[in-house]
Design a protein around this motif. Structure first.
Motif, PDB file in Angstrom:
ATOM      1  N   CYS A  49       0.844  -1.195   0.000  1.00  0.00           N
ATOM      2  CA  CYS A  49       0.000   0.000   0.000  1.00  0.00           C
ATOM      3  C   CYS A  49       0.881   1.247   0.000  1.00  0.00           C
ATOM      4  CB  CYS A  49      -0.913  -0.011   1.227  1.00  0.00           C
ATOM      5  SG  CYS A  49      -1.853   1.519   1.479  1.00  0.00           S
ATOM      6  N   CYS A  63      -4.496   0.405  -0.015  1.00  0.00           N
ATOM      7  CA  CYS A  63      -5.339  -0.657   0.546  1.00  0.00           C
ATOM      8  C   CYS A  63      -6.732  -0.119   0.871  1.00  0.00           C
ATOM      9  CB  CYS A  63      -4.685  -1.252   1.787  1.00  0.00           C
ATOM     10  SG  CYS A  63      -4.689  -0.171   3.238  1.00  0.00           S
ATOM     11  N   ALA A  64      -7.675  -1.042   1.063  1.00  0.00           N
ATOM     12  CA  ALA A  64      -9.071  -0.672   1.302  1.00  0.00           C
ATOM     13  C   ALA A  64      -9.230   0.160   2.563  1.00  0.00           C
ATOM     14  CB  ALA A  64      -9.924  -1.938   1.393  1.00  0.00           C
ATOM     15  N   GLN A  65      -8.497  -0.191   3.618  1.00  0.00           N
ATOM     16  CA  GLN A  65      -8.632   0.540   4.873  1.00  0.00           C
ATOM     17  C   GLN A  65      -8.169   1.982   4.737  1.00  0.00           C
ATOM     18  OE1 GLN A  65      -7.169  -1.489   8.352  1.00  0.00           O
ATOM     19  NE2 GLN A  65      -7.049   0.374   9.559  1.00  0.00           N
ATOM     20  N   CYS A  66      -7.039   2.202   4.067  1.00  0.00           N
ATOM     21  CA  CYS A  66      -6.539   3.569   3.886  1.00  0.00           C
ATOM     22  C   CYS A  66      -7.440   4.365   2.952  1.00  0.00           C
ATOM     23  CB  CYS A  66      -5.113   3.546   3.343  1.00  0.00           C
ATOM     24  SG  CYS A  66      -3.862   3.033   4.551  1.00  0.00           S
ATOM     25  N   SER A  67      -8.088   3.680   2.001  1.00  0.00           N
ATOM     26  CA  SER A  67      -9.023   4.357   1.103  1.00  0.00           C
ATOM     27  C   SER A  67     -10.275   4.804   1.851  1.00  0.00           C
ATOM     28  CB  SER A  67      -9.406   3.430  -0.052  1.00  0.00           C
ATOM     29  OG  SER A  67      -8.287   3.118  -0.851  1.00  0.00           O
ATOM     30  N   ARG A  68     -10.779   3.931   2.741  1.00  0.00           N
ATOM     31  CA  ARG A  68     -11.992   4.262   3.498  1.00  0.00           C
ATOM     32  C   ARG A  68     -11.717   5.324   4.550  1.00  0.00           C
ATOM     33  NH1 ARG A  68     -12.653  -1.445   3.683  1.00  0.00           N
ATOM     34  NH2 ARG A  68     -11.896  -1.369   5.832  1.00  0.00           N
ATOM     35  N   ARG A  69     -10.604   5.164   5.254  1.00  0.00           N
ATOM     36  CA  ARG A  69     -10.286   6.064   6.356  1.00  0.00           C
ATOM     37  C   ARG A  69      -8.796   6.394   6.307  1.00  0.00           C
ATOM     38  NH1 ARG A  69     -12.059   4.164  12.238  1.00  0.00           N
ATOM     39  NH2 ARG A  69     -14.082   4.255  11.185  1.00  0.00           N
TER      40      ARG A  69
END
Length: 245
Positions: A49, A63-69
């Motif tokens: 990421c 990554c999905a987590q960094c994209s969301r928050r």
């Protein structure tokens, strides 16, 4: 007069070519005490990421987590993922006090960062090691993040301040907790020294391993509140998600 043997001896002495590899005890034949074969066996972190350095199957992704928050820190810089034999080296340095292994890894991290600076990565104004809780510091006798910070400071010619970031309360060890518990565990666990002045500064937090990112997030939020304009994280290794190889 033939001075070639003398010159060869001097070069070997200057470059420490006659030192042994810290992993296999064979001649290292490099500036640092690690042979080429063992260096190639280290778990180099290639695909990850762009924000938190989580190992990913492809390059150039977030990554999905960094994209969301998006996290409070800007970027994590780590040369390796947390796998064999690096996990053993970190454990031997951290829990058995084998400082030459820590210095070797710090030196290699420094080389990694030098290359990134040459590629355009912004250099921080200050290195801030993650502080260790007083009880754990007394039991261990040293703070591994502090030692890494001092070694990196000399290698990168960047100031390291071990007094600006404070650990304000004892907390259970993070290793035994899941991500949510880690975040709760670190609430109000850190503070800035009263004389801290970070307005407009670019700082890099130094630690050994980044797992869930809870510690980095808590510290980065604190540094942002203290006026830092950019917060990076420098560490030796990044773990994968649970269950991910």
């Amino acid at each position: 007069m033939n001075c070639q043997p003398w010159l060869k001896s001097l070069v070997h002495k200057c470059l420490n070519i006659n030192q042994s590899c810290l992993l296999c005890s064979e001649p290292a034949e490099q500036r640092h005490p690690l042979c080429v074969a063992c260096e190639q066996e280290l778990p180099w972190l290639d695909e990850h990421c762009l924000r938190c350095a989580l190992p990913l199957p492809m390059t150039g992704l977030i990554c999905a987590q960094c994209s969301r928050r998006p996290p409070a820190f800007d970027q994590v810089l780590a040369p390796w993922h947390y796998g064999f034999p690096l996990d053993t080296l970190i454990s031997r340095f951290k829990h058995n006090g084998q400082w030459p292994l820590g210095r070797l890894m710090a030196e290699m991290l420094g080389h990694h960062l030098h290359h990134r600076y040459q590629d355009g990565l912004a250099r921080p104004d200050l290195l801030l090691p993650v502080p260790l809780a007083p009880r754990r510091l007394r039991a261990r006798g040293f703070n591994q993040a502090g030692m890494l910070g001092r070694w990196l400071s000399r290698a990168l010619d960047i100031e390291c301040d071990e007094r600006l970031l404070l650990r304000t309360r004892e907390t259970p060890a993070q290793q035994s907790l899941d991500a949510q518990a880690r975040r709760h565990n670190l609430r109000r666990a850190f503070a800035l020294a009263c004389e801290a002045s970070l307005k407009g500064s670019h700082v890099a937090v130094v630690d050994d391993v980044l797992t869930t990112g809870a510690t980095a997030q808590a510290i980065a939020q604190l540094l942002r509140q203290g006026g830092a304009r950019r917060v990076d994280v420098y560490c030796l290794a990044r773990t994968a998600k649970p269950g991910q190889a």
